[in-house]
Write an enzyme that holds these catalytic residues in place. Structure first.
Site, PDB file in Angstrom:
ATOM      1  N   LYS A 128      -7.274  -9.228  -4.660  1.00 40.51           N
ATOM      2  CA  LYS A 128      -6.997  -7.795  -4.823  1.00 40.51           C
ATOM      3  C   LYS A 128      -5.680  -7.611  -5.582  1.00 40.51           C
ATOM      4  CE  LYS A 128      -4.969  -4.522  -2.367  1.00 40.51           C
ATOM      5  NZ  LYS A 128      -4.548  -3.614  -3.438  1.00 40.51           N
ATOM      6  N   GLY A 175       4.445  -9.537  -2.351  1.00 36.75           N
ATOM      7  CA  GLY A 175       4.689  -8.105  -2.206  1.00 36.75           C
ATOM      8  C   GLY A 175       5.904  -7.861  -1.343  1.00 36.75           C
ATOM      9  N   THR A 182       5.172  -5.408   4.269  1.00 35.42           N
ATOM     10  CA  THR A 182       3.739  -5.731   4.189  1.00 35.42           C
ATOM     11  C   THR A 182       3.532  -7.184   4.623  1.00 35.42           C
ATOM     12  OG1 THR A 182       3.730  -4.330   2.225  1.00 35.42           O
ATOM     13  CG2 THR A 182       1.715  -5.522   2.693  1.00 35.42           C
ATOM     14  N   GLU A 221       5.247 -14.432  -0.487  1.00 38.94           N
ATOM     15  CA  GLU A 221       6.346 -14.295  -1.462  1.00 38.94           C
ATOM     16  C   GLU A 221       6.809 -12.850  -1.370  1.00 38.94           C
ATOM     17  OE1 GLU A 221       7.489 -16.826  -3.123  1.00 38.94           O
ATOM     18  OE2 GLU A 221       5.890 -18.221  -2.621  1.00 38.94           O
ATOM     19  N   CYS A 253      11.315  -9.386  -8.649  1.00 43.27           N
ATOM     20  CA  CYS A 253      11.846  -9.817  -7.347  1.00 43.27           C
ATOM     21  C   CYS A 253      13.071 -10.713  -7.520  1.00 43.27           C
ATOM     22  CB  CYS A 253      10.759 -10.545  -6.571  1.00 43.27           C
ATOM     23  SG  CYS A 253      10.059 -11.904  -7.506  1.00 43.27           S
ATOM     24  N   GLU A 278      16.432  -3.844  -0.431  1.00 43.41           N
ATOM     25  CA  GLU A 278      15.895  -4.033  -1.777  1.00 43.41           C
ATOM     26  C   GLU A 278      15.553  -2.678  -2.403  1.00 43.41           C
ATOM     27  OE1 GLU A 278      11.906  -5.633  -2.185  1.00 43.41           O
ATOM     28  OE2 GLU A 278      12.599  -6.930  -3.800  1.00 43.41           O
TER      29      GLU A 278
HETATM   30  P1  NAD Z   1       3.437  -4.039  -1.456  1.00 42.11           P
HETATM   31  O1  NAD Z   1       3.753  -4.929  -0.324  1.00 42.11           O
HETATM   32  O2  NAD Z   1       3.420  -2.577  -1.220  1.00 42.11           O
HETATM   33  O3  NAD Z   1       2.005  -4.370  -2.067  1.00 42.11           O
HETATM   34  C1  NAD Z   1       1.655  -5.660  -2.526  1.00 42.11           C
HETATM   35  C2  NAD Z   1       0.159  -5.830  -2.430  1.00 42.11           C
HETATM   36  O4  NAD Z   1      -0.217  -5.811  -1.061  1.00 42.11           O
HETATM   37  C3  NAD Z   1      -0.639  -4.703  -3.094  1.00 42.11           C
HETATM   38  O5  NAD Z   1      -1.802  -5.242  -3.678  1.00 42.11           O
HETATM   39  C4  NAD Z   1      -1.002  -3.814  -1.926  1.00 42.11           C
HETATM   40  O6  NAD Z   1      -2.158  -3.034  -2.118  1.00 42.11           O
HETATM   41  C5  NAD Z   1      -1.226  -4.851  -0.832  1.00 42.11           C
HETATM   42  N1  NAD Z   1      -1.095  -4.348   0.537  1.00 42.11           N
HETATM   43  C6  NAD Z   1      -0.342  -3.312   0.972  1.00 42.11           C
HETATM   44  N2  NAD Z   1      -0.510  -3.158   2.308  1.00 42.11           N
HETATM   45  C7  NAD Z   1      -1.355  -4.127   2.716  1.00 42.11           C
HETATM   46  C8  NAD Z   1      -1.887  -4.505   3.968  1.00 42.11           C
HETATM   47  N3  NAD Z   1      -1.615  -3.828   5.090  1.00 42.11           N
HETATM   48  N4  NAD Z   1      -2.709  -5.569   4.032  1.00 42.11           N
HETATM   49  C9  NAD Z   1      -2.999  -6.279   2.907  1.00 42.11           C
HETATM   50  N5  NAD Z   1      -2.539  -5.952   1.685  1.00 42.11           N
HETATM   51  C10 NAD Z   1      -1.716  -4.897   1.585  1.00 42.11           C
HETATM   52  O7  NAD Z   1       4.433  -4.436  -2.616  1.00 42.11           O
HETATM   53  P2  NAD Z   1       4.596  -3.757  -4.039  1.00 42.11           P
HETATM   54  O8  NAD Z   1       5.309  -2.465  -3.867  1.00 42.11           O
HETATM   55  O9  NAD Z   1       3.284  -3.786  -4.755  1.00 42.11           O
HETATM   56  O10 NAD Z   1       5.552  -4.811  -4.784  1.00 42.11           O
HETATM   57  C11 NAD Z   1       6.922  -4.794  -4.706  1.00 42.11           C
HETATM   58  C12 NAD Z   1       7.422  -5.853  -3.746  1.00 42.11           C
HETATM   59  O11 NAD Z   1       6.937  -7.122  -4.121  1.00 42.11           O
HETATM   60  C13 NAD Z   1       8.945  -5.982  -3.769  1.00 42.11           C
HETATM   61  O12 NAD Z   1       9.402  -6.081  -2.457  1.00 42.11           O
HETATM   62  C14 NAD Z   1       9.174  -7.289  -4.506  1.00 42.11           C
HETATM   63  O13 NAD Z   1      10.360  -7.967  -4.194  1.00 42.11           O
HETATM   64  C15 NAD Z   1       7.988  -8.084  -4.067  1.00 42.11           C
HETATM   65  N6  NAD Z   1       7.756  -9.182  -4.995  1.00 42.11           N
HETATM   66  C16 NAD Z   1       8.037 -10.453  -4.582  1.00 42.11           C
HETATM   67  C17 NAD Z   1       7.855 -11.531  -5.451  1.00 42.11           C
HETATM   68  C18 NAD Z   1       8.154 -12.943  -5.025  1.00 42.11           C
HETATM   69  O14 NAD Z   1       7.727 -13.846  -5.718  1.00 42.11           O
HETATM   70  N7  NAD Z   1       8.858 -13.168  -3.935  1.00 42.11           N
HETATM   71  C19 NAD Z   1       7.381 -11.288  -6.744  1.00 42.11           C
HETATM   72  C20 NAD Z   1       7.124  -9.983  -7.128  1.00 42.11           C
HETATM   73  C21 NAD Z   1       7.300  -8.923  -6.252  1.00 42.11           C
END
Ligand code: NAD
Length: 483
Positions: free
Chosen positions: A174, A227, A231, A249, A283, A384
């Protein structure tokens, strides 16, 4: 209006409830497409397709899987222009960045794991005294789930899918509902590349319904998630009673530590990038800049001068440095962090406002923002923001710099600028992060382990780590007859 469909069992199909969500173009602030609002029924469908495909895919030769992955990599490059344009439109990032980084890297993810799987090996332990040999069989897990965020859409989506498929798993994936477009185009590429049906299934929808259904599915054996930390916590709680394998991650609040003995010009140039690349929505961005007091004033002046020259504008324009933030909600979140920083006594040195760009009156554009802070305990240095906002703070000793850098709940990456090799080694040892860059930033070699410590995540992706994550090690012990 572009209507995206799910990719299940080798076909592009509508969601079972026939409901669609709006997809926005962030630079125009307007809806330009529809995406499936999928739920657990679609995930169940995707799971059955993957389950059916697994016996054949997992027992196919490594060469066969490698060839298909390489074909996907080649097709991504053949479609570079279309994919980069789609990514820029969907995410708001500069087209130049999507063309130079996002899409080539998505292709490299596939070509890297196409090659890596042909070199993947496992351990064996011989004990002659008891005529025994132990060896480790590395078998694919079965059906696995991959969930990715919006900031580097195709780049991070493929970073998970490619090793999972290379190792012989079938996937239910997804992408973020905020940036689904290139994942949809990838589905078409997989069809063209001859990926057998059901091996990869891409289901679109909201995290709370569609994403959660992947995590809750009892037979999906592992979840690779990138993400937000919140989450990630939710996923860890849901998955724990089912003992799923997890790679998480998560967020970061990365320190960029600048010593007076560094190569100043190079540091300044790279610090502009590590602060504001992709509108600060990486990130790994160095959002907390710590500068040795001896050069603090000089740095502040020179940095601000360069920040003022950054051009925020139309993502399709070649001169643009910063495009639009990904969504209205995100823009409001970034702005609220800036307001809070100022309320807490931070000094706004530059930016701090939404901007209107000519011909894009509704776009989600925000100024690159620099805030001077006195304490590492302020909200800006602890939470963040994930936008074009950095804090500046001075330090006087190496020990203090280490303490400040380690003083958050996050531990993803750190950058250190110094020409003293002993100091660089001391910091590399003491920084509590998964990655340390010395005199560089975002310098990525796909063979290296990638991931964070503390609230930045669990597990590592990249190179052999990813192939290990997507396989189950089984120890086989054979006692043979010496005669
Ligand atoms: P998010 O956690 O809101 O969403 C990430 C993904 O998870 C999306 O596809 C979303 O639909 C899904 N999701 C949301 N709730 C869920 C649930 N309850 N169950 C399963 N899936 C769910 O994050 P975002 O706003 O899309 O991305 C930004 C975040 O990602 C920032 O915190 C950033 O630091 C992090 N990030 C981390 C890395 C890394 O490698 N550590 C890389 C890129 C981004």
């Amino acid at each position: 209006m572009i209507t995206i469909e799910n990719y299940i069992n080798g076909e592009l199909i509508p969601p079972s409830n026939n409901r669609y969500l709006d997809n926005y173009n962030p630079s125009e602030g307007k809806v330009y497409g529809k995406i499936p609002d999928s739920n657990e029924k679609d995930i169940a469908k995707a799971y059955s397709a993957a389950e059916k495909a697994f016996p054949i895919w997992s027992s196919s030769s490594v060469e066969f899987r490698s060839k298909i992955l390489q074909r996907i990599a080649d097709l991504i490059l053949e479609n570079l222009e279309d994919l980069a344009l789609a990514e820029s439109k969907d995410n708001g990032k500069p087209l130049s960045l999507a063309t130079a980084v996002d899409i080539p890297r998505a292709s490299s993810n596939f070509s890297f794991f196409a090659k890596a799987i042909t070199q993947f090996s496992s351990e064996s332990h011989e004990n002659n005294s008891i005529n025994t040999i132990n060896f480790t069989l590395r078998q694919p897990l079965g059906v696995v789930g991959c969930i990715s965020p919006w900031n580097l859409p195709l780049y991070l989506f493929t970073w998970k899918i490619a090793p999972a498929l290379a190792a012989g798993n079938c996937v239910v994936a997804k992408p973020s509902e905020v940036t689904p477009y290139t994942a949809y185009l990838l589905a078409k590429i997989c069809m063209e590349a001859g990926l057998p049906k059901g091996v990869l299934n891409i289901v679109h929808g909201l995290g709370a319904s569609c994403g959660n259904a992947i995590v809750e599915h009892t037979n999906i054996k592992a979840i690779s998630f990138t993400g937000g930390t919140k989450t990630g916590e939710h996923i860890a709680r849901t998955a724990a009673p089912m003992f799923k394998k997890l790679s998480l991650e998560l967020g970061g609040k990365n320190p960029n530590i600048i010593f007076s003995d560094c190569n100043y010009d190079k540091m300044l140039q790279v610090t502009i990038k590590s602060s504001f690349a992709n509108q600060g929505q990486i990130c790994l961005c160095g959002s907390r800049i710590f500068v040795e007091d001896k050069i603090y004033d000089q740095f502040k002046n020179d940095f601000l001068e360069k920040v003022k020259q950054l051009k925020v504008g139309n993502p399709l324009d070649k001169q643009t440095d910063l495009g639009a933030l990904v969504s209205k909600e995100h823009l409001e979140k970034v702005d609220s962090y800036v307001k809070k920083a100022v309320e807490e006594g931070g000094v706004l040195l530059h930016g701090g406002k939404r901007i209107q760009i000519e011909n894009f009156p509704e776009g989600y554009f925000y100024q690159p923002t620099v805030i001077e802070v006195e304490s590492n305990n302020c909200t800006l240095n602890q939470q963040e923001v994930f936008g074009p906002v950095v804090s500046l703070m001075k330090f006087s000793t190496e020990e203090e710099a280490i303490q400040l850098a380690n003083g958050t709940k996050y531990g993803l990456s750190a950058s250190v600028w110094t020409s003293n090799i002993d100091r660089s080694m001391r910091l590399s040892q003491q920084l509590k992060t998964g990655i340390v860059w010395v005199n560089t930033w975002l310098n990525r070699d796909l063979r290296t382990p990638f991931g964070g410590t503390k609230s930045s995540g669990v597990g590592r992706e990249g190179g052999l780590e990813a192939l290990r994550f997507f396989t189950e090690p089984k120890n086989v012990c054979i006692q043979y007859s010496p005669e």
